[in-house]
Write a protein that holds these residues in place. Structure first.
Motif, short mmCIF file in Angstrom:
data_model
loop_
_atom_site.label_atom_id
_atom_site.label_comp_id
_atom_site.label_asym_id
_atom_site.label_seq_id
_atom_site.Cartn_x
_atom_site.Cartn_y
_atom_site.Cartn_z
N ALA A 62 -13.55 26.95 -8.46
CA ALA A 62 -12.69 28.32 -7.77
C ALA A 62 -12.44 29.54 -8.41
N ALA A 63 -13.21 30.20 -8.37
CA ALA A 63 -13.14 31.43 -9.80
C ALA A 63 -11.26 31.88 -9.49
N ALA A 64 -11.98 31.86 -10.79
CA ALA A 64 -10.04 32.61 -11.31
C ALA A 64 -9.34 33.33 -10.11
N PRO A 65 -8.39 34.07 -10.91
CA PRO A 65 -7.41 34.88 -9.80
C PRO A 65 -7.78 36.52 -10.07
N LEU A 66 -7.92 37.36 -8.90
CA LEU A 66 -8.30 38.99 -9.69
C LEU A 66 -6.43 39.48 -10.34
N PRO A 67 -6.71 40.86 -10.47
CA PRO A 67 -8.26 41.51 -10.30
C PRO A 67 -9.52 41.40 -11.09
N GLU A 68 -10.71 41.80 -10.60
CA GLU A 68 -11.48 41.84 -11.09
C GLU A 68 -12.00 43.33 -11.94
N GLU A 69 -11.84 43.28 -12.90
CA GLU A 69 -12.13 43.81 -14.35
C GLU A 69 -13.16 44.24 -15.20
N GLU A 77 -11.72 48.07 -17.30
CA GLU A 77 -12.08 49.55 -15.38
C GLU A 77 -12.41 47.86 -14.10
N ARG A 78 -11.25 49.17 -13.12
CA ARG A 78 -11.67 47.58 -11.94
C ARG A 78 -12.43 48.38 -11.10
N LYS A 79 -13.10 46.72 -10.21
CA LYS A 79 -14.87 46.97 -10.10
C LYS A 79 -13.86 47.65 -8.78
N ASN A 80 -15.04 48.76 -8.09
CA ASN A 80 -14.67 49.33 -6.07
C ASN A 80 -16.11 49.18 -5.64
N TYR A 81 -15.88 48.79 -4.68
CA TYR A 81 -16.80 49.06 -3.62
C TYR A 81 -16.24 49.72 -2.21
N ASP A 82 -15.55 51.01 -2.62
CA ASP A 82 -15.21 51.62 -1.06
C ASP A 82 -16.18 51.92 -0.80
N ARG A 83 -17.32 52.00 -1.19
CA ARG A 83 -18.48 51.95 0.54
C ARG A 83 -18.81 51.53 1.39
N VAL A 84 -18.11 50.14 0.49
CA VAL A 84 -18.57 48.78 2.02
C VAL A 84 -17.27 48.47 1.90
N PHE A 85 -16.02 48.85 1.84
CA PHE A 85 -15.22 48.32 2.31
C PHE A 85 -14.34 49.78 2.08
N HIS A 86 -12.54 49.31 3.17
CA HIS A 86 -11.87 49.58 3.80
C HIS A 86 -10.18 49.04 3.62
N ILE A 87 -9.70 49.90 2.28
CA ILE A 87 -8.71 48.43 2.19
C ILE A 87 -7.29 49.28 2.22
N GLU A 88 -6.24 48.93 2.89
CA GLU A 88 -5.29 49.82 3.01
C GLU A 88 -3.76 48.39 3.06
N GLY A 89 -3.55 48.21 1.66
CA GLY A 89 -2.51 47.60 0.99
C GLY A 89 -3.01 46.21 1.42
N ASP A 90 -2.87 44.96 2.11
CA ASP A 90 -3.42 43.80 1.86
C ASP A 90 -4.77 43.69 3.23
N HIS A 91 -4.91 44.50 3.84
CA HIS A 91 -5.76 44.52 5.15
C HIS A 91 -7.06 45.25 4.83
N VAL A 92 -8.38 44.54 5.00
CA VAL A 92 -9.19 44.67 4.61
C VAL A 92 -10.56 44.73 5.93
N ARG A 93 -11.10 46.12 5.64
CA ARG A 93 -12.50 46.11 6.62
C ARG A 93 -13.62 46.00 6.42
N ILE A 94 -14.45 45.75 6.02
CA ILE A 94 -16.33 45.66 5.79
C ILE A 94 -16.57 47.36 6.62
N ILE A 95 -16.78 48.54 6.47
CA ILE A 95 -17.62 49.91 6.49
C ILE A 95 -18.86 49.45 6.95
N LYS A 96 -19.34 48.40 6.16
CA LYS A 96 -20.99 48.01 5.82
C LYS A 96 -21.76 47.73 6.92
N LYS A 97 -22.85 47.77 7.21
CA LYS A 97 -22.84 46.13 7.79
C LYS A 97 -23.77 45.38 6.94
#
Length: 190
Positions: A62-69, A77-97
């Motif tokens: 299993a992969a090591a825990p995040l944060p992905e840095e 620098e933390r990796k950020n894919y804000d054009r793919v995900f909408h994240i609020e708290g611990d709720h994740v929504r994929i916004i791209k197909k």
């Protein structure tokens, strides 16, 4: 030392090295062969250690825990894919197909992306039902093959739980994290 009989039996898994005779004779032979015996025992121990390491490698960890840095120019620098995900708290929504050549590949890619995002908010594992719901949102859910599709992606996903049970959990392997990041890099730039 008396003249009683003594015996040394060394197997190293049936390579066998046996000395028998008087105590004096056996003691002398042990002294003569001491270095060879110690070398054989040491190399056997190393082979056993290497074998246990090989077994551990056989199933992806299993992969090591995040944060992905990433370290960029001396700073982290933390990796950020804000054009793919909408994240609020611990709720994740994929916004791209999510892409894929067929339904199974889309399902695996969706699971990889979603699990990566959940790890970024601190959730190491996610219920298969949650991934199933996300696949339904992405229009890539094949209900009759969903579990098998995830199970068959062994290099990227670890699926824990009883077979034919709805309370399975999934997590990314190290190659799964790498695959997810490659997928997300492409989606984030598109």
């Amino acid at each position: 030392m008396g003249n009683s009989e003594a015996k040394l039996h060394l197997s190293l898994e049936d390579g066998v090295f046996e000395i028998s005779g008087s105590e004096l004779f056996v003691s002398q032979q042990i002294e003569n062969f001491k270095d060879i015996i110690l070398e054989a025992l040491s190399s056997k121990r190393e082979r056993l250690d290497n074998r246990s390491t090989d077994v551990a490698i056989a199933s992806p960890p299993a992969a090591a825990p995040l944060p992905e840095e990433e370290q960029v120019g001396g700073r982290i620098e933390r990796k950020n894919y804000d054009r793919v995900f909408h994240i609020e708290g611990d709720h994740v929504r994929i916004i791209k197909k999510i892409p894929g050549a067929n339904t199974a590949k889309k399902t695996v890619n969706t699971a990889l992306a979603y699990l990566w995002a959940k790890r970024s908010v601190g959730a190491e594992s996610v219920s298969s039902q949650e991934i199933r719901d996300v696949c339904e949102e992405q229009s890539c859910l094949d209900p009759s093959n969903f579990s098998a599709t995830l199970r068959n992606a062994k290099e990227y996903l670890i699926v824990d739980g009883k077979r034919n049970s709805s309370d399975k959990v999934c997590k990314l392997t190290i190659p799964g994290v790498e695959q997810a990041e490659a997928l997300l890099e492409g989606l984030n730039g598109a």
